[in-house]
Design a protein around this motif. Structure first.
Motif, short mmCIF file in Angstrom:
data_model
loop_
_atom_site.label_atom_id
_atom_site.label_comp_id
_atom_site.label_asym_id
_atom_site.label_seq_id
_atom_site.Cartn_x
_atom_site.Cartn_y
_atom_site.Cartn_z
N GLY A 50 84.61 42.82 40.25
CA GLY A 50 85.65 43.55 39.53
C GLY A 50 86.77 42.62 39.09
N ARG A 51 87.90 43.22 38.79
CA ARG A 51 89.08 42.51 38.31
C ARG A 51 89.52 41.37 39.22
NH1 ARG A 51 92.34 44.62 34.24
NH2 ARG A 51 91.39 46.64 34.10
N ASP A 52 89.33 41.58 40.53
CA ASP A 52 89.86 40.59 41.49
C ASP A 52 88.85 39.51 41.84
OD1 ASP A 52 92.14 42.07 41.60
OD2 ASP A 52 91.42 43.32 43.27
N TYR A 53 87.66 39.59 41.29
CA TYR A 53 86.64 38.62 41.67
C TYR A 53 87.05 37.23 41.19
CZ TYR A 53 82.21 36.47 42.72
OH TYR A 53 81.24 35.65 43.26
N ARG A 54 86.88 36.24 42.02
CA ARG A 54 87.28 34.88 41.64
C ARG A 54 86.08 34.13 41.05
NH1 ARG A 54 86.80 29.95 43.06
NH2 ARG A 54 88.40 28.43 42.55
N PHE A 55 86.05 34.11 39.72
CA PHE A 55 85.00 33.34 39.05
C PHE A 55 85.43 31.86 39.01
CE2 PHE A 55 84.22 37.60 37.36
CZ PHE A 55 82.85 37.69 37.52
N LEU A 56 84.49 30.98 38.70
CA LEU A 56 84.82 29.56 38.59
C LEU A 56 85.80 29.35 37.44
CD1 LEU A 56 81.19 28.12 38.92
CD2 LEU A 56 82.99 28.04 40.66
N VAL A 57 86.70 28.39 37.59
CA VAL A 57 87.60 28.07 36.48
C VAL A 57 87.02 26.85 35.75
CG1 VAL A 57 89.64 29.04 37.61
CG2 VAL A 57 89.11 26.62 37.92
N ARG A 58 87.53 26.65 34.54
CA ARG A 58 86.93 25.66 33.66
C ARG A 58 86.75 24.27 34.30
NH1 ARG A 58 85.31 26.06 28.79
NH2 ARG A 58 84.89 24.11 27.69
N ALA A 59 87.79 23.81 35.01
CA ALA A 59 87.72 22.46 35.59
C ALA A 59 86.61 22.34 36.63
CB ALA A 59 89.07 22.08 36.20
N GLU A 60 86.21 23.47 37.19
CA GLU A 60 85.15 23.44 38.21
C GLU A 60 83.75 23.34 37.58
OE1 GLU A 60 86.39 26.12 41.93
OE2 GLU A 60 86.63 27.19 40.03
N LEU A 61 83.64 23.79 36.33
CA LEU A 61 82.33 23.77 35.67
C LEU A 61 81.92 22.35 35.33
CD1 LEU A 61 82.71 26.62 33.01
CD2 LEU A 61 81.75 26.78 35.32
N LEU A 62 80.64 22.06 35.43
CA LEU A 62 80.16 20.77 34.93
C LEU A 62 80.36 20.76 33.42
CD1 LEU A 62 76.73 20.10 36.72
CD2 LEU A 62 79.03 19.39 37.42
N THR A 63 80.74 19.63 32.86
CA THR A 63 80.83 19.53 31.40
C THR A 63 79.41 19.39 30.85
OG1 THR A 63 80.87 17.12 31.44
CG2 THR A 63 83.02 18.25 31.60
N PHE A 64 79.27 19.55 29.53
CA PHE A 64 77.94 19.38 28.93
C PHE A 64 77.43 17.96 29.16
CE2 PHE A 64 78.76 22.89 25.54
CZ PHE A 64 78.53 23.85 26.51
#
Ligand SMILES: C[S@@+](CC[C@H](N)C(=O)[O-])C[C@H]1O[C@@H](n2cnc3c(N)ncnc32)[C@H](O)[C@@H]1O
Ligand code: SF4
Length: 348
Positions: A50-64
């Motif tokens: 839901g609204r409060d779920y903590r998804f990964l933020v951009r800096a955490e994602l591997l870049t292409f």
């Protein structure tokens, strides 16, 4: 001369690594995002995501660039097939740029699994970037049933438009994945089979699995493969087909009248761990060796800490060599309760 001949005839050293059960590393699923615009009840139930779920933020994602570098290293270890997934992979901005980077790796079969919601816009650019095939998930043709399953009111026509766009772009034959959940969509099995019969697309039925820890899975909710096949066979007679290759997850069946084939992925009632050659890379760079894993190996820290290709390759090989996962074969009331990684994060 005899000596030279011997050298010439010596077999090529086998590329790659095998695990403790002798299974080679051949397939890699890469999750490019843990986010999704659907809330399928069996995958990302609304109450949890839901609204409060903590998804990964951009800096955490591997870049292409990081993903493409790892992909090359995996290919060096024996990987022949890469599937991009998620979450919903088409929600990752400019995904076609990653597809183009991966398509440059020689000898790689490059595919993608999507919920189809953005496919009508994206099919052509993905094909142009070098994508070879696509799998689209679709759980029903009836709008009420489909919307109850995706739980965001997404209309079925838009997914069907996506499938048409992918066909027109040259991404066919398309695999269509249908998860069957008791009491929700088993009535859709025969209509789906009828709709896709004769189109050249391959409909695959998937037993509802106990992935993650949030979908409240119960064995009673699984519609076993034998029951699915019997439902279809009663209306449109079927016969079994030999597998394409060792390790193929879908059991194949064809219509006796020659109008095409279907697949069934029976990971609950007929587990296929013995042939599993698949690794998974999460969107933040953690390597998992099983869909039902409870922990993985962080590769992002190594990547960002300046590790060389050889060091990364050694780290991956070390994980694979000690792999002994066979979760589906030992599934029991105790294993179901384990704190497993969510499918939307690990990559379905
Ligand atoms: C996690 S999704 C990711 C890709 C994309 N969002 C999609 O839906 O195709 C990949 C596949 O996993 C399937 N899946 C998700 N949860 C499942 C479950 N609990 N049991 C069986 N299959 C599941 C989905 O239906 C989909 O075909
Ligand atoms: S199955 Fe795919 S579309 Fe459905 S919630 Fe999971 S990631 Fe999203």
């Amino acid at each position: 001369m005899a000596h030279l001949k011997l050298i010439n005839e010596a077999p090529e050293p086998a590329r790659g690594v095998t695990d403790t059960l002798g299974r080679p590393l051949r397939d890699l699923r890469i999750s490019v995002t843990d986010r999704c615009n659907f809330r399928c009840v069996y995958c990302m139930p609304k109450e949890v995501f839901g609204r409060d779920y903590r998804f990964l933020v951009r800096a955490e994602l591997l870049t292409f660039e990081e993903i493409a570098r790892l992909a090359r290293i995996f290919v060096g270890l024996g990987v022949e097939k890469i599937r991009l997934t998620g979450g919903e992979p088409l929600m990752r901005r400019d995904l076609e740029r990653l597809v183009a980077m991966l398509a440059r790796i020689p000898g790689l079969d490059l595919t993608l699994t999507t919920n189809g919601s953005l496919l009508a816009q994206k099919a052509r650019v993905l094909k142009e970037a070098g994508l070879t095939r696509v799998t689209v998930s679709l759980d029903a043709l009836d709008n009420d049933v489909f919307q109850a399953m995706n739980d965001v009111g997404f209309p079925v026509e838009r997914v069907l438009e996506g499938i048409e766009a992918a066909t027109a772009a040259g991404l066919a034959p398309i695999k269509i994945n249908m998860v069957v959940k008791r009491g929700m969509n088993e009535q859709s099995v025969v209509p789906m089979a009828r709709y896709f019969r004769g189109t050249g697309h391959i409909l695959r039925f998937i037993e509802y699995m106990d992935v993650g820890s949030t979908n409240g899975w119960r064995l009673d909710d699984v519609v076993p493969a034998v029951e699915i096949i019997a439902m279809i066979d009663a209306k449109m007679p079927l016969e079994p087909v030999e597998p394409n290759y060792r390790g193929e997850v879908a059991e194949r069946w064809r219509y006796k009248d020659g109008s095409g084939e279907i697949g069934i992925i029976a990971s609950v009632t007929q587990p296929f761990c013995g042939d599993c050659t698949r690794a998974r890379l999460s969107a933040d760079g953690v390597l998992y060796t099983c869909l039902f894993a409870t922990k993985g190996r962080d590769l992002r820290t190594l990547l960002r800490g300046g590790a060389s290709d050889a060091e990364l390759s050694d780290a991956i090989a070390a994980v694979w060599r000690v792999r002994d996962d066979r979760y589906s074969e030992i599934r029991s009331s105790e294993t179901v309760g384990l704190h497993k990684i969510e499918m939307s994060y690990i990559g379905g």
